[in-house]
Design a protein around this motif. Sequence first.
Motif, PDB file in Angstrom:
ATOM      1  N   ALA A  57       0.831  -1.208   0.000  1.00 10.88           N
ATOM      2  CA  ALA A  57       0.000   0.000   0.000  1.00 10.88           C
ATOM      3  C   ALA A  57       0.858   1.247   0.000  1.00 10.88           C
ATOM      4  N   THR A  58       1.967   1.212   0.730  1.00  8.85           N
ATOM      5  CA  THR A  58       2.849   2.375   0.768  1.00  8.85           C
ATOM      6  C   THR A  58       3.476   2.633  -0.588  1.00  8.85           C
ATOM      7  N   ASP A  59       3.889   1.554  -1.282  1.00 10.44           N
ATOM      8  CA  ASP A  59       4.473   1.728  -2.611  1.00 10.44           C
ATOM      9  C   ASP A  59       3.460   2.327  -3.575  1.00 10.44           C
ATOM     10  N   GLU A  60       2.210   1.849  -3.510  1.00 11.76           N
ATOM     11  CA  GLU A  60       1.187   2.407  -4.390  1.00 11.76           C
ATOM     12  C   GLU A  60       0.935   3.874  -4.065  1.00 11.76           C
ATOM     13  N   THR A  61       0.934   4.211  -2.787  1.00 10.61           N
ATOM     14  CA  THR A  61       0.737   5.600  -2.400  1.00 10.61           C
ATOM     15  C   THR A  61       1.888   6.477  -2.887  1.00 10.61           C
ATOM     16  N   ASP A  62       3.120   5.968  -2.754  1.00 11.50           N
ATOM     17  CA  ASP A  62       4.278   6.739  -3.209  1.00 11.50           C
ATOM     18  C   ASP A  62       4.231   6.968  -4.717  1.00 11.50           C
ATOM     19  N   ASP A  63       3.823   5.938  -5.467  1.00 11.99           N
ATOM     20  CA  ASP A  63       3.725   6.102  -6.923  1.00 11.99           C
ATOM     21  C   ASP A  63       2.676   7.149  -7.274  1.00 11.99           C
ATOM     22  N   ALA A  64       1.553   7.115  -6.570  1.00 13.21           N
ATOM     23  CA  ALA A  64       0.510   8.116  -6.837  1.00 13.21           C
ATOM     24  C   ALA A  64       0.988   9.512  -6.499  1.00 13.21           C
ATOM     25  N   GLN A  65       1.706   9.638  -5.378  1.00 13.27           N
ATOM     26  CA  GLN A  65       2.221  10.951  -5.006  1.00 13.27           C
ATOM     27  C   GLN A  65       3.267  11.445  -5.997  1.00 13.27           C
ATOM     28  N   ASN A  66       4.122  10.545  -6.487  1.00 15.43           N
ATOM     29  CA  ASN A  66       5.123  10.947  -7.464  1.00 15.43           C
ATOM     30  C   ASN A  66       4.477  11.397  -8.767  1.00 15.43           C
ATOM     31  N   ASP A  67       3.429  10.696  -9.187  1.00 16.64           N
ATOM     32  CA  ASP A  67       2.732  11.097 -10.412  1.00 16.64           C
ATOM     33  C   ASP A  67       2.096  12.473 -10.248  1.00 16.64           C
ATOM     34  N   ALA A  68       1.474  12.707  -9.095  1.00 21.74           N
ATOM     35  CA  ALA A  68       0.858  14.011  -8.849  1.00 21.74           C
ATOM     36  C   ALA A  68       1.913  15.107  -8.768  1.00 21.74           C
ATOM     37  N   PHE A  69       3.047  14.781  -8.155  1.00 22.32           N
ATOM     38  CA  PHE A  69       4.124  15.764  -8.038  1.00 22.32           C
ATOM     39  C   PHE A  69       4.699  16.124  -9.411  1.00 22.32           C
ATOM     40  N   GLU A  70       4.952  15.119 -10.244  1.00 22.38           N
ATOM     41  CA  GLU A  70       5.491  15.386 -11.569  1.00 22.38           C
ATOM     42  C   GLU A  70       4.511  16.174 -12.419  1.00 22.38           C
ATOM     43  N   GLU A  71       3.236  15.879 -12.280  1.00 23.35           N
ATOM     44  CA  GLU A  71       2.227  16.641 -13.021  1.00 23.35           C
ATOM     45  C   GLU A  71       2.192  18.092 -12.558  1.00 23.35           C
ATOM     46  N   LYS A  72       2.303  18.306 -11.268  1.00 25.34           N
ATOM     47  CA  LYS A  72       2.308  19.670 -10.732  1.00 25.34           C
ATOM     48  C   LYS A  72       3.539  20.444 -11.202  1.00 25.34           C
ATOM     49  N   LEU A  73       4.704  19.796 -11.188  1.00 26.05           N
ATOM     50  CA  LEU A  73       5.921  20.458 -11.635  1.00 26.05           C
ATOM     51  C   LEU A  73       5.877  20.737 -13.128  1.00 26.05           C
ATOM     52  N   SER A  74       5.339  19.800 -13.906  1.00 24.80           N
ATOM     53  CA  SER A  74       5.231  20.010 -15.349  1.00 24.80           C
ATOM     54  C   SER A  74       4.323  21.194 -15.667  1.00 24.80           C
ATOM     55  N   ASP A  75       3.217  21.313 -14.934  1.00 20.00           N
ATOM     56  CA  ASP A  75       2.321  22.459 -15.149  1.00 20.00           C
ATOM     57  C   ASP A  75       3.005  23.768 -14.778  1.00 20.00           C
ATOM     58  N   ALA A  76       3.789  23.761 -13.700  1.00 21.32           N
ATOM     59  CA  ALA A  76       4.487  24.983 -13.292  1.00 21.32           C
ATOM     60  C   ALA A  76       5.542  25.385 -14.316  1.00 21.32           C
ATOM     61  N   ILE A  77       6.265  24.408 -14.870  1.00 23.36           N
ATOM     62  CA  ILE A  77       7.275  24.727 -15.891  1.00 23.36           C
ATOM     63  C   ILE A  77       6.610  25.257 -17.157  1.00 23.36           C
ATOM     64  N   ASP A  78       5.482  24.660 -17.531  1.00 26.61           N
ATOM     65  CA  ASP A  78       4.748  25.174 -18.696  1.00 26.61           C
ATOM     66  C   ASP A  78       4.252  26.595 -18.460  1.00 26.61           C
ATOM     67  N   GLY A  79       3.949  26.924 -17.201  1.00 29.74           N
ATOM     68  CA  GLY A  79       3.474  28.269 -16.893  1.00 29.74           C
ATOM     69  C   GLY A  79       4.546  29.338 -16.936  1.00 29.74           C
ATOM     70  N   LEU A  80       5.811  28.959 -17.075  1.00 29.22           N
ATOM     71  CA  LEU A  80       6.876  29.953 -17.142  1.00 29.22           C
ATOM     72  C   LEU A  80       6.841  30.773 -18.433  1.00 29.22           C
ATOM     73  N   SER A  81       6.141  30.281 -19.443  1.00 25.61           N
ATOM     74  CA  SER A  81       6.093  30.972 -20.737  1.00 25.61           C
ATOM     75  C   SER A  81       4.707  31.504 -21.070  1.00 25.61           C
ATOM     76  N   GLN A  82       3.820  31.604 -20.087  1.00 23.32           N
ATOM     77  CA  GLN A  82       2.485  32.127 -20.364  1.00 23.32           C
ATOM     78  C   GLN A  82       2.518  33.629 -20.561  1.00 23.32           C
ATOM     79  N   LYS A  83       1.418  34.196 -21.041  1.00 22.87           N
ATOM     80  CA  LYS A  83       1.382  35.614 -21.379  1.00 22.87           C
ATOM     81  C   LYS A  83       1.253  36.506 -20.145  1.00 22.87           C
ATOM     82  N   SER A  84       0.577  36.045 -19.136  1.00 25.95           N
ATOM     83  CA  SER A  84       0.352  36.861 -17.950  1.00 25.95           C
ATOM     84  C   SER A  84       1.643  37.000 -17.135  1.00 25.95           C
TER      85      SER A  84
END
Length: 427
Positions: A57-84
């Motif tokens: 269960a801990t491994d599954e939780t860690d994988d889910a957290q890593n996926d959410a973390f990578e998605e959050k970081l990817s969105d933040a990096i994409d936001g570095l080039s937005q117009k606002s």
Amino acid sequence: MPRGKRRPNQHHKSTTEALAGKGRDLDMSDDESYNDNASVISNISYSTSNEERSGVATDETDDAQNDAFEEKLSDAIDGLSQKSAQGRTLSFEAVCNIFCKKYIPDYILNRRMTITDSIERALKKGGDNEKAAAANLASLLCIQLGAMEMAENSCQELLPVLMFVANDESVPLLAREKCCLAIALLTFISCNEEIDAAMQLMRNLWSRLLHSTTISPSIAALYSAALSSWSLLLSTVSIRNSTIIPTLAELSILLDSTHLEVRMATGELITVLLEMARECEDMDEYEPDEEFINKLRELATDSQKYRAKKDRKTQRSNFRQILHYVELDEPPNIQIRFGQEILTMNSWIIKKQYDVLCQALGSGMNMHMTENDLIRDILSLGPKLCQTKLLSNKQSKLERQQINAANFKVRTKTRGKVRDKRIAFID
């Protein structure tokens, strides 16, 4: 169904059949009573320990957290080039926050060019807060990739822009202050051939304190940042060959500053410079005289009421340590515990490097001291400890829950006895 007609009692019937079956089982022999058709897999599954199930269960939780973390970081990096402009600033701050809390050099390496281009664009065309956030990200990017060969390429690309912004008087002071820290870290970690140019830039900035009587707090913060950055770079060069080392007379003028940041940065510079001079021979010109020591003693016992109480306390604490080293030549002895390890700082140079890294990483310093190979190499912490060794001394979640449940049961019984009105108290 009519009310008068009811079904037989199914519960009574099943109970009777169960008793009859039980009686038949009692008549059977031991060999016949063994269930040959029992599922081996199901029996093994029941014998599986709770720790193994909790580990899955801990491994599954860690994988889910890593996926959410990578998605959050990817969105933040994409936001570095937005117009606002405000959105870009928030994205820079979000990426900086993640870089402080996580050590992910492999993940960043594939996005190095995107992050570097965004930082360079923000430093050239961004607003006030965006420039400051971009300078912070430049420092953290260098720290994340410092142990890799590609880090030098990013540092060489960003360093000219950072030096231009730090020297541009039209840029807001906060952005210039953050650029000074970024320049010091980039040159300290990767761009050793640019140290002389960086030190000359910092010297030109903080030397204005020698001719300025009254300056604003924001300008004092910029000059003290330049002075602190210059002290960090000084620890990497030889004081014999350097032509921009300040004299004791210049340091004495800086100690008379009305701003606490300037006095503190000057005290750090004194300890670094004196420690390097005492390691060399024939460098007595940097040994403080009695007049200079008396000024340090006044700062260590300062009780001026026009200064804030917190500022007086901070100043006295730091200058007592400085005075102790100047008079008795005893290095600092500071120990910092993080995780299962202890960092021992018995040198002013190591303390200065640690302080600058703390300024850049903030609350993520302990994590980087544990995981970051570059930080461990700078602070001489050696190779990273094996994770299995760290986890072996840690209780599992199931064990903690069982201990808490047992303690709760004991407390409940004790409270129940005391609260029972029938208990007899004998005097």
